[in-house]
Design a protein around this motif. Structure first.
Motif, PDB file in Angstrom:
ATOM      1  N   UNK A  38       0.550  -1.126   0.667  1.00  0.00           N
ATOM      2  CA  UNK A  38       0.130   0.258   0.119  1.00  0.00           C
ATOM      3  C   UNK A  38       0.799   1.123  -0.233  1.00  0.00           C
ATOM      4  N   UNK A  39       1.572   1.044   0.920  1.00  0.00           N
ATOM      5  CA  UNK A  39       2.993   2.486   0.840  1.00  0.00           C
ATOM      6  C   UNK A  39       3.543   2.838  -0.197  1.00  0.00           C
ATOM      7  N   UNK A  40       3.892   1.712  -0.673  1.00  0.00           N
ATOM      8  CA  UNK A  40       5.165   1.665  -2.693  1.00  0.00           C
ATOM      9  C   UNK A  40       4.470   2.427  -3.494  1.00  0.00           C
ATOM     10  N   UNK A  41       2.891   1.601  -3.516  1.00  0.00           N
ATOM     11  CA  UNK A  41       1.780   2.180  -4.327  1.00  0.00           C
ATOM     12  C   UNK A  41       1.617   3.077  -4.123  1.00  0.00           C
ATOM     13  N   UNK A  42       1.488   4.058  -2.854  1.00  0.00           N
ATOM     14  CA  UNK A  42       0.862   5.733  -2.600  1.00  0.00           C
ATOM     15  C   UNK A  42       2.345   6.556  -3.006  1.00  0.00           C
ATOM     16  N   UNK A  43       3.731   6.197  -2.794  1.00  0.00           N
ATOM     17  CA  UNK A  43       4.214   6.928  -3.200  1.00  0.00           C
ATOM     18  C   UNK A  43       4.679   7.031  -4.451  1.00  0.00           C
ATOM     19  N   UNK A  44       5.006   5.990  -4.946  1.00  0.00           N
ATOM     20  CA  UNK A  44       4.408   5.802  -6.978  1.00  0.00           C
ATOM     21  C   UNK A  44       4.105   6.318  -7.735  1.00  0.00           C
ATOM     22  N   UNK A  45       3.180   6.682  -7.098  1.00  0.00           N
ATOM     23  CA  UNK A  45       1.400   7.421  -7.965  1.00  0.00           C
ATOM     24  C   UNK A  45       1.904   8.665  -7.703  1.00  0.00           C
ATOM     25  N   UNK A  46       2.093   9.200  -6.349  1.00  0.00           N
ATOM     26  CA  UNK A  46       2.539  10.602  -6.022  1.00  0.00           C
ATOM     27  C   UNK A  46       3.982  10.940  -7.088  1.00  0.00           C
ATOM     28  N   UNK A  47       4.075   9.988  -7.074  1.00  0.00           N
ATOM     29  CA  UNK A  47       5.871  10.750  -7.658  1.00  0.00           C
ATOM     30  C   UNK A  47       6.033  10.452  -9.111  1.00  0.00           C
ATOM     31  N   UNK A  48       4.501   9.720 -10.213  1.00  0.00           N
ATOM     32  CA  UNK A  48       4.406  10.039 -11.203  1.00  0.00           C
ATOM     33  C   UNK A  48       3.370  11.083 -11.800  1.00  0.00           C
ATOM     34  N   UNK A  49       2.916  11.668 -10.964  1.00  0.00           N
ATOM     35  CA  UNK A  49       1.451  12.597 -10.888  1.00  0.00           C
ATOM     36  C   UNK A  49       1.815  13.731 -11.955  1.00  0.00           C
ATOM     37  N   UNK A  50       3.085  14.255 -11.338  1.00  0.00           N
ATOM     38  CA  UNK A  50       3.384  15.572 -12.065  1.00  0.00           C
ATOM     39  C   UNK A  50       4.088  14.926 -13.634  1.00  0.00           C
TER      40      UNK A  50
END
Length: 780
Positions: free
Chosen positions: A180-192
């Motif tokens: 859960x934490x890894x996927x949340x941080x991944x999505x946050x990193x690619x959003x911009x």
């Protein structure tokens, strides 16, 4: 030949009177002294094994425990609560000891068991303490009571002077983050980096992965984490490095440079003599574990030293499917290349390391040797520069027996590889900037055949005395090699030194046998393979565009006055420079270490964040300066937090990489993982850390500034950027890209970096612009 005679310990002939035996006492003495050195090393290893095996206690503490127990027994008190009596009752009947002797023996056994139990308890406590990482996330000057108590306990348990590997068994294992934490941080990193539709699609893929395959793969990963020392490192080494079939030259190997302004001697043989000596002195420290364990700067927190084990006597052997790292326990010689010939140079004689002057003498013999290369010998090194599979096939067919195997063994088993380059390099001449770029390309790939890229370390010494280093990447990361190279440069310049005429110091034993020329039998078929590998390597080398430049306008001193992390400042400058260069943002790789954990290597800091992109857009749109400053501070704080998360085992990319490997082993496909791991890193960055500033007196000798090192571009349409923060007033940058991409230019991007650095400093400190105008000489 004299050397052939000295290599024979004895000769004998059959005569009518019997066997006539002729002993060479000199050779036998050499054998005796070499054997004596070998046994001393074995004893030293056993001693070190005992010392680090009981750390954080000491071997002498056993005697203290025994005396304490005996003293309490003498005072009619039993600290064992009856265990000593039990031990005495179970002693073998065959022991013909008096009652007092049996008691003493029982006390010794109990004391030893108690001592070992205390050691295990102390080690367990130290491991628990080193597992605490919240201190990294606390604000400077606002340290919690919990962290203060923790720091005190760590200092108490680390009070004894440790050996290099003393902390290894006390380091915690790398934890597996939650899906859960890894996927949340991944999505946050690619959003911009994605448009609305693209981000919604990735969010959907991530959710499907978490619900279906993710938790299944995670169970296997947690099982591995329980069993293995580090759940990432072995797969990272194998799949990222050793299984790659493309050339390791440029794509994997990296380089380190000499001093920027200073060349200690212009005599090539002398510089080689001191450099080789310094490297062997470092190897001696590693073997004896005399190096202090690396620590987080300004703390007592140790870092894993496992990568030091394969620094010397190591080579990467090619295979058809995967390469193999081979490491030998010891090697008393180096392999030397000069003008198409290969030599074996012994650096030990009668168990002693040759003096720098003697090694210079031997190197000069190689330089003066007029013999031509044998057919096919001169470009043989190109096999290590081309694709791995052809090299593996050629090695198996033509280098597995006979004279070729013996000569190849000499190269592969050497402590390291040395190239005596016939070019002159460095910041010199009327166009020093162009020459620095050429110097970087030379160290990165040379002529594509005059380096042995499979060796863990390849040292290059140029005709004008400049030197440098090319390192194979699979066995260790750049900070390990940087530590070695700092020691080498400092030892060469400040401790070994040179005479007034530029020669090495020390005496020469003129009876030294000359370096041994390696023999080869290279058939035409192999020469064809060499030409093919050279063509592949040459095309790759010609495509590399390198630019090296020292940024002199300011350094970490001025950045720290702004209460800012120098690394965060540089990373945001790189984001601004890339946006100005390409008009967009990209997936950015910054290497962070995970050596707080046992056998840890690296993790990725995704430097392009929502906060950094918001700042760059605001600055380029000309928004209010105060608003831009707030966005900058927010972006810098975000970057620091991402760096801390990566260091403490909560990164994104190694976790996703290992999940992908598990999926491949299970034979299942994940659209999410496949897409994540196929995304290109168009901006790959790394800071070369300066770890031993105490070796360099930059106040009194500011000219002894290292240039650092660099690497090739990771993506065909991207940049590779390495930087080293030297002293208080300089940052050296190494930029690489490919000529074949019309959208990249290393010099143009270098100018963008310089301008971005200046603009950020002006934004945060408006007085800086006026100061720069008042002192134009400081501008490059």
């Amino acid at each position: 030949m004299a050397e052939a005679h000295q290599a024979v310990a004895f000769q004998f002939t059959i005569t009518p009177e019997g066997i006539d035996l002729h002993l060479s006492y000199q050779a036998l003495n050499q054998i005796y002294l070499s054997g004596l050195r070998s046994w001393k090393k074995r004893i030293s290893r056993i001693k070190n094994r005992i010392i680090k095996g009981v750390y954080p206690a000491s071997p002498s503490s056993w005697l203290f425990v025994v005396i304490a127990i005996l003293a309490t027994m003498y005072m009619q008190s039993d600290p064992s609560m009856g265990l000593i009596t039990k031990i005495r009752e179970h002693l073998p009947l065959s022991l013909s000891l008096s009652a007092q002797g049996q008691t003493v023996l029982s006390v010794l056994l109990f004391s030893t068991l108690l001592w070992l139990s205390l050691i295990l308890a102390l080690r367990f406590c130290l491991k628990l303490l080193l597992s605490y990482h919240r201190w990294m996330f606390e604000l400077h000057g606002r340290i919690s009571t919990k962290t203060k108590v923790w720091a005190t306990l760590v200092r108490l348990l680390s009070s004894r002077k440790p050996l290099l590997y003393s902390y290894q068994t006390s380091l915690p294992h790398l934890p597996v983050p939650s899906i859960k934490d890894t996927l949340e941080r991944y999505l946050e990193s690619v959003k911009p980096l994605l448009d609305v539709a693209g981000f919604q699609r990735m969010t959907r893929l991530a959710a499907e992965f978490e619900k279906s395959l993710g938790n299944h793969l995670q169970k296997y990963l947690k099982l591995k984490a329980l069993w293995a020392t580090n759940y990432v490192s072995d797969w990272w080494e194998e799949y990222v490095y050793l299984r790659s079939r493309s050339p390791i030259m440029v794509n994997s190997n990296y380089y380190g440079m000499d001093f920027l302004y200073v060349t200690p001697t212009a005599t090539q043989a002398a510089r080689a003599g001191n450099t080789i000596t310094a490297l062997f002195l470092y190897r001696r420290k590693v073997n004896r574990e005399e190096l202090n364990p690396s620590r987080i700067p300004g703390t007592v927190i140790p870092l894993c030293a496992a990568q030091c084990e394969r620094m010397f006597n190591t080579t990467r052997t090619p295979g058809e499917e995967t390469d193999v790292l081979q490491h030998w326990q010891d090697s008393e010689f180096v392999a030397v290349y000069h003008r198409g010939r290969y030599f074996r140079l012994w650096v030990y004689r009668a168990g002693r390391l040759l003096s720098p002057r003697e090694i210079q003498y031997q190197i000069q013999r190689i330089l003066d040797d007029p013999s031509p290369p044998s057919p096919g010998e001169d470009k043989l090194g190109a096999l290590t520069a081309g694709n791995r599979m052809p090299w593996a096939q050629v090695r198996k067919q033509f280098f597995s027996s006979g004279v070729n195997k013996r000569s190849l063994d000499c190269i592969e088993k050497a402590a390291f590889f040395v190239t005596l380059d016939d070019q002159e390099e460095g910041m010199m001449g009327e166009n020093p900037s162009v020459n620095l770029d050429r110097y970087a390309k030379s160290l990165l790939h040379g002529k594509c055949y005059d380096r042995w890229f499979d060796k863990s370390l390849s040292v290059v010494v140029y005709k004008n005395g400049k030197n440098g280093l090319n390192a194979e990447h699979s066995w260790a990361d750049a900070p390990i090699v940087a530590h070695l190279w700092e020691f080498t440069l400092a030892t060469d310049a400040f401790h070994l030194g040179y005479t007034t005429d530029g020669n090495c110091r020390g005496e020469i034993e003129h009876s030294l046998p000359p370096p041994q020329r390696l023999s080869w039998d290279i058939p035409l078929q192999v020469q064809t393979h060499v030409s093919e590998s050279l063509a592949v390597a040459q095309a790759l080398a010609d495509d590399v565009d390198c630019h090296v430049f020292p940024f002199r306008e300011f350094g970490k001193g001025r950045i720290k006055k702004l209460k800012m992390s120098p690394d965060s400042f540089v990373q945001l400058a790189l984001q601004l420079a890339y946006y100005r260069d390409r008009g967009t943002f990209c997936l950015t790789y910054e290497a962070s270490m995970t050596r707080l954990f046992r056998e840890g290597r690296t993790e990725t800091v995704r430097s392009s964040s929502n906060e950094s992109c918001a700042f760059v857009l605001a600055l380029e749109a000309g928004e209010d300066r105060e608003h831009c400053r707030k966005l900058f501070r927010k972006a810098a704080e975000k970057h620091q937090n991402l760096y801390r998360l990566a260091m403490t085992g909560s990164g994104i990319d190694r976790h996703l990489f290992c999940l992908y490997v598990v999926s491949k082993y299970l034979g299942v496909e994940s659209p999410f993982l496949k897409e994540v791991l196929s995304q290109p890193w168009r901006l790959s960055t790394s800071q070369t850390p300066v770890q031993q500033m105490e070796l360099f007196d930059l106040v009194n000798h500011p000219e002894f500034i290292s240039l650092g090192g660099g690497f090739g571009p990771v993506a065909d349409d991207g940049y590779g950027v390495s930087y080293i923060i030297m002293g208080e007033e300089m940052i050296n940058f190494h930029v690489s890209c490919k000529h074949s991409c019309t959208e990249t230019d290393s010099h143009k991007f270098g100018s963008q970096i310089s301008q971005a650095m200046m603009d950020l400093m002006t934004l945060l400190n408006p007085d800086f612009k006026e100061a720069t105008k008042a002192n134009p000489d400081k501008q490059s």
